[in-house]
Every structure is written in C-alpha cells, then in structure tokens.
Design an enzyme around this catalytic site. Structure first.
Site, mmCIF file in Angstrom:
data_model
loop_
_atom_site.group_PDB
_atom_site.id
_atom_site.type_symbol
_atom_site.label_atom_id
_atom_site.label_comp_id
_atom_site.label_asym_id
_atom_site.label_seq_id
_atom_site.Cartn_x
_atom_site.Cartn_y
_atom_site.Cartn_z
ATOM 1 N N LYS A 252 -0.537 -6.084 -25.524
ATOM 2 C CA LYS A 252 0.207 -7.341 -25.317
ATOM 3 C C LYS A 252 1.633 -7.187 -25.824
ATOM 4 O O LYS A 252 2.591 -7.566 -25.160
ATOM 5 C CB LYS A 252 -0.443 -8.535 -26.041
ATOM 6 C CG LYS A 252 -1.738 -9.052 -25.504
ATOM 7 C CD LYS A 252 -1.648 -9.707 -24.151
ATOM 8 C CE LYS A 252 -1.757 -8.702 -23.055
ATOM 9 N NZ LYS A 252 -2.906 -8.502 -22.302
ATOM 10 N N GLU B 88 -5.872 -4.091 -27.495
ATOM 11 C CA GLU B 88 -5.410 -5.178 -26.640
ATOM 12 C C GLU B 88 -4.177 -5.854 -27.269
ATOM 13 O O GLU B 88 -3.225 -6.201 -26.569
ATOM 14 C CB GLU B 88 -6.556 -6.181 -26.405
ATOM 15 C CG GLU B 88 -6.187 -7.462 -25.693
ATOM 16 C CD GLU B 88 -5.661 -7.294 -24.265
ATOM 17 O OE1 GLU B 88 -5.675 -6.176 -23.731
ATOM 18 O OE2 GLU B 88 -5.197 -8.302 -23.715
ATOM 19 N N HIS C 194 -5.612 10.828 -40.078
ATOM 20 C CA HIS C 194 -5.558 12.026 -39.229
ATOM 21 C C HIS C 194 -4.282 12.085 -38.399
ATOM 22 O O HIS C 194 -4.248 12.757 -37.374
ATOM 23 C CB HIS C 194 -6.794 12.069 -38.321
ATOM 24 C CG HIS C 194 -8.072 12.174 -39.082
ATOM 25 N ND1 HIS C 194 -8.377 13.249 -39.874
ATOM 26 C CD2 HIS C 194 -9.114 11.307 -39.210
ATOM 27 C CE1 HIS C 194 -9.561 13.054 -40.445
ATOM 28 N NE2 HIS C 194 -10.010 11.879 -40.054
ATOM 29 N N GLY D 242 0.834 -1.196 0.000
ATOM 30 C CA GLY D 242 0.000 0.000 0.000
ATOM 31 C C GLY D 242 0.868 1.245 0.000
ATOM 32 O O GLY D 242 2.080 1.171 -0.227
ATOM 33 N N LYS E 114 1.043 -8.042 -11.744
ATOM 34 C CA LYS E 114 -0.192 -8.747 -12.111
ATOM 35 C C LYS E 114 -1.413 -8.084 -11.483
ATOM 36 O O LYS E 114 -2.463 -7.984 -12.087
ATOM 37 C CB LYS E 114 -0.078 -10.207 -11.639
ATOM 38 C CG LYS E 114 -1.268 -11.065 -11.967
ATOM 39 C CD LYS E 114 -1.275 -11.405 -13.441
ATOM 40 C CE LYS E 114 -2.545 -12.081 -13.893
ATOM 41 N NZ LYS E 114 -2.757 -11.860 -15.333
#
Ligand code: G6P
Length: 611
Positions: free
Chosen positions: A488, A484, A507, A99, A606
């Site tokens: 990756k 995505e 553009h 934290g 992760k």
C-alpha cells in the site's frame, strides 16, 4: 488498464464517449483518444496524453453518430499522443485495442513492404493497417476484421469503425474483455459495463473469438467459426451511487471507511446462529468442498496477499494449502495430487495472468476450480466451476482496500467449511467455529473502532513524509499483512517499502536500520508476540525508529524511539483482517503528505488485462 468505449446512435455520440472514458478512468491509464465519423463521413481523430479532461478540451467541436474511444496504459511505446488510441490507417479506418499482439513485428515488416506508413511504436497499429489492407482487397468492414483477427497472435478486445461504413461499429474479442450495451435505437461497446451506466442496462458479454457487427438497430454476433450466434443478454445492476465520492477526498479513503459496510455485506446470509452456512455459497459448493483434500491458490498483487494470509488458516485447520503468484505458476510444470481444489482470488475477475493460470490448471487434473471474486460476470467467474463472491461493492481506488478485507472474510468462511470435513462428518459445531462466527459478526464494529485511530495515524504519518524507505515487519499470518502494508505504502506514496518476516531481520535487513529507516511492525497478542518483541529490540538497539500497531495487552509502550498505537484485543483468526486497516490508513495519509495521485498512482492500473 486500457478502456474501450464505442457507440452508434442517431444522436451525437461524442459526449457518450467522453463520459464513458471518464467512468473508466479509475482503471489507470496514461493517455486517451477518440475517433468519430462526422456527418460528412470524415474521420475526426483526437488524442492527448494524461487525463480524459485533456481530451475533452480538444474534442468540444467533434460531432458524429459513430465512434470509438480509448484510455491507454502503455505497453508497447511510451505514453505519447502518437501512441494513444485510436490508431488509423489511410485516415479511413480507426481501431481501439486492449491486449497485446505478439506477432506485431512480423506484420509490421509485411505492411511496411506494402507501403503502409507507421506513426506509432504500438503493437496495435498493425491491426488497423491489416484491416485497411483487407478492405482495399474488396472486403467490407466486417469481413476485413474477420480476416485480420485470423492473422493476429495474442490478446485483443477491438472496436473498429470506417468512414466507408458510417453506420457500422465492429467489436471483436479474444482474451480481453468486451461487451455490447443495448440502447433504444442506439448501441454501444465497452470493456467494462460501468462505462455505459447512463446509456444502457442491457448487455451481452462477447466470448473469445466473437466478432459483432453493430448498427443503431441491429447486433449480429459471429463466433470463431464464423457462425452467427446468440449470446445471453444480462441486466446490469450497476448504478452511479457507487461511483460517487460522497464527500470523501479520494475513493481510497471512502473505500477504507466502507469496510465496515462491505464486510457486513460479505457476511450477509452466510452465518447461522453459531456456524458458517454452506448453502449460500451455491448449489455445487457442498459437493466441491467434499471432494477437496488440499488447495492450490493462485492470485496477483493484493489478492495474492489475502491468499497468503488464508494459507495460515487452512493449514492450521489441517488442509494442505499452497499459494503462488499467477505469473509464476503459469510458466512451470506441476504435480497435482488427487482431490486438489484450484482456487483463484481476484477483485476484478479480469487479471490476465490469473485467468491464464486458471485455463492452464483446467488441463492438469485438479478436482474443481473455485474463484473468490468481487465482480459478477467477469472472465474468471465465467471460467470457474464455482464462484464465491466477496460482495465488497465497486472498488475504484487502484490500491485495493475493501476488496482485500472482504476476500479475507470470505476465505475464513471457506476455511471453516473445509475444517468441518477434516474433523469428520456429523459433528456438532465446536467452540472454535462458534468463536470465529462470533468474532466475524463483531468484525464490522471492531473495524469501526480501528478507524477511530485515524487522528493518531495522521500524527504517525508525519514521520514518513520525508523518508525514502520503510520496512514492515510481522510474523505468522501477520507477515503477509506486513507485505500488504508495504505494498500500500509503495503504491500510493512512492516510498520504497518492503516487508520481512520479523525473524528474518537478522539475516540481512538489519544492515539497513538507522534513523532514516522507519520500521512498521504489526504486533497482535498472539503466540509469536514474545519473539516479535525480541526482533523489535534488535531494531531499537541499532537506533531504528519503530511504529507499532499492537494489542493493548501486548505490553508495548510508546517512548522516544517507539510509537505504539493500540488495537482492542481480538481473536487470533480475525486479527489479520483488523490489523491491515491501520496500515491502509497510514499509507493513505503518507501519500496525502507527499501529494501523489492517490486513486490513480503513476504507472499502475486497477485491472491488469495484459501479461
Ligand atoms: C493490480 C491492482 C491491484 C490488484 C492486482 C490483482 O495490480 O492494482 O490492486 O491487487 O492487480 O488484481 P485482481 O483484480 O486480480 O485482484
């Protein structure tokens, strides 16, 4: 993200701590350490940068019955031995922390004035000095921790030991996950139950504000008001099978190949002969869906891209849907319409930004909160009205693969359930629903067929090994699939990759096109194909090299400038779930060529439990 393990036992706990840290390695970290109280009541501290194996090498002569250990993912202060946890004070108290402590500057100033020396650049060090200071004022360890947490602003999961109380392990939590694992005359703490698989099946999740005093044969938990409380005891279903490579070189590769099985699990029991069933989503699902007029979806990273694909489905079915990144959502004002369902999507269920967004949303008048999640008993699950599990199984590779495709499958089923309400009650199952259900059933086999393209994808990946940039293009629901794919590639090969909606090419990004900029395109045979083909011609006309994943019926063919890999024809709704698979494989094989740490890419984690 940072991992915590702690143990108090009648045996030497150093091997338990090291094994637990190894089991948390998949979360991503940069350094590790442990502190053990030995038989002479001395505190033995070992820390090292890099892999847990490095820590293991320097810990082989450490013995004791009480200790805490940690894998760190740097936030305050670079990855270095002095910044690694545990942190100690006067060599009497040791603390591990997940934290961020927001008032650490203030506390540091006060503690420096009291004469505490600072050895790290971390926010954590103030916690251990504060506990030490309270002990010096006459508190025992439990009360010193109680007093300290009242002075902390921010998030913490804490494991604390002191050489003055060699049988006592203290755990405290606010905003960062922490649980207690019960053993036979031994007890443990961990930030994630997977750390404790060999030593404990029974566990209790601490709630925000809880502090626990743990000995070999007792566990006492106190809530934020200091009242002793009982927390639910759960039985873990985790097993070692899920954490083995089973012959694969990397977890990412294993998880890409597991997608057929994972999707079968996602669908299990949720499809009728030609319809999506609602009952398996939980008792309250029907009522919550009935109340839903529109959707707000919040997520991070890969989960955000699955939400972005699903938006096309929801809106096509007539359900207004807004999708936003959690870290943006939580810092702005909102207008919430009646009947808006607040949905979070998360593999881990622990992403702090998503969790904070949910907590904020609960105060804003949404009709309900729904979480699409892979990890039972995670923080988001506990905080939501309803959770629909993706059942992907444990995902260890930092770059998410099977979690993504199972999220998409789950979201498509939810979209079908909401679509029924848009069409009106009492209707027969219509052709569209029947088609989607049929295609969902065939999806595992279709993914198997795409996985058969792997040899061709390996040949394709050779064109990327010496490149520094790549552009990904898609249109419609395949635009987030392109995003995505780019994510990756950048995550695991460190090649700079970005995705554009193909119509935006003119553009700006067209200026980047030359022979050194590979362009990857996702080209299913849908109503946007002809438009996409024109965009690809714009690339070819400027000497760009194209790598296209296309439907056999797209009419796209390989030539000197273009490499086309064909995917079998598929229903438009299912197509995004299928087309992401070759992009995952492409990223994997490019990363293999680059020799990167595929399962634990640099600087990434992760499960991101800090802001
Ligand atoms: C991290 C992981 C990503 C993941 C994101 C959101 O960045 O590396 O793979 O997509 O967090 O995580 P969640 O568990 O909420 O889906």
């Amino acid at each position: 993200m940072c991992g915590i393990v702690g143990a108090v036992a009648n045996r030497d706990i150093t091997p338990v701590l090291i094994d637990g840290l190894k089991r948390l390695e998949y979360r991503g970290y940069d350094s590790a350490g442990l502190a053990v109280i030995g038989s002479a009541h001395e505190l033995d501290l070992r820390r090292s940068v890099g892999r847990v194996a490095n820590l293991e090498k320097i810990s082989n002569n450490v013995n004791g019955h009480l200790g805490v250990a940690h894998t760190r993912w740097a936030t305050h202060g670079k990855p270095a031995e002095n910044n690694a946890h545990p942190h100690t004070s006067s060599h009497q108290v040791a603390v591990v922390h997940n934290g961020i402590i927001e008032n650490h500057h203030e506390l540091r100033t006060q503690q420096k004035a009291l004469g505490f020396p600072f050895r790290s650049e971390t926010d954590t060090e103030v916690i251990v000095h504060q506990i030490d200071w309270h002990m010096q004022q006459g508190h025992d360890l439990l009360n010193a921790v109680k007093a300290t947490v009242c002075e902390l602003h921010g998030a913490y999961g804490l494991g604390v030991v002191s050489k003055h109380e060699p049988g006592v392990l203290i755990a405290a939590r606010s905003g960062s996950p922490l649980l207690i694992g019960f053993g036979d005359n031994e007890n443990f703490i961990a930030s994630d139950m997977s750390a404790l698989i060999p030593v404990s099946q029974k566990y209790t999740v601490l709630e925000d504000g809880d502090i626990a005093k743990i000995t070999v044969n007792s566990v006492n938990i106190f809530d934020a008001q200091g009242k002793e409380v009982e927390r639910k005891v759960n039985i873990s279903t985790l097993s070692d099978d899920e954490t083995e490579l089973e012959g694969y070189a990397h977890f990412m590769k294993k998880e890409i190949h597991e997608q057929t099985r994972a999707i079968t699990e996602t669908l299990e029991g949720r499809l009728g002969s030609d319809s999506v069933l609602e009952l398996p989503f939980g008792d309250s699902a029907r009522e919550i869906f009935d109340r839903t007029k529109e959707l707000k979806i919040i997520a991070c990273g890969t989960s955000y891209y699955s939400a972005s694909v699903a938006r096309y489905w929801f809106e096509e079915f007539g359900i207004k849907c807004d999708v936003e990144i959690a870290s943006e959502y939580r810092y702005r004002k909102h207008v919430v319409n009646d009947g808006t369902l607040f949905m979070t999507i998360s593999q881990s269920g622990e992403t702090l930004d998503t969790m904070a967004a949910l907590e904020m949303a609960k105060t804003l008048g949404y009709s309900n909160t729904l979480c699409v999640c892979n990890v039972p008993e995670s923080s988001l699950v506990r905080a939501s009205d309803l959770t629909i599990f993706t059942h992907a199984g444990r995902e260890i590779g930092v770059a998410s693969t099977k979690a993504f495709t199972t999220q998409l499958v789950t979201l498509l089923m939810i979209a079908i359930c909401l679509r029924r309400r848009m069409l009106g009650d009492g209707r027969e199952v219509d052709t569209l629903e029947k088609d989607v259900v049929k295609e969902l059933r065939s999806l595992p086999q279709q993914i198997e067929n795409v996985l058969d393209l792997e040899e061709d994808i390996i040949s394709m990946s050779k064109h990327f090994g010496n490149k520094e940039n790549a552009l990904f293009l898609g249109r419609g629901a395949h635009f987030p699939i392109a995003m995505e794919g780019a994510l990756k590639l950048k995550e695991i090969s460190y090649i700079h990759a970005e995705a554009y909606a193909a119509g935006e090419l003119k553009h700006g990004p067209l200026a980047l096109i030359d022979e050194d900029m590979p362009v990857v395109a996702v080209a299913p045979n849908d109503e946007l194909l002809e438009k996409l083909k024109s965009n690809l011609e714009e690339v070819r006309a400027r000497g760009g090299k194209l790598f296209v994943f296309a439907d056999v019926e797209s009419g796209l063919e390989s030539d000197a400038e273009t490499m086309v890999l064909n995917v079998a024809p598929v229903n438009n709704y299912i197509a995004p779930i299928l087309y992401v698979v070759p992009l995952q494989l492409l990223a994997y094989h490019v990363a293999l060529i680059k020799g990167t740490d595929i399962d634990k890419p640099r600087n990434l984690a992760k499960s991101v439990t800090v802001e």
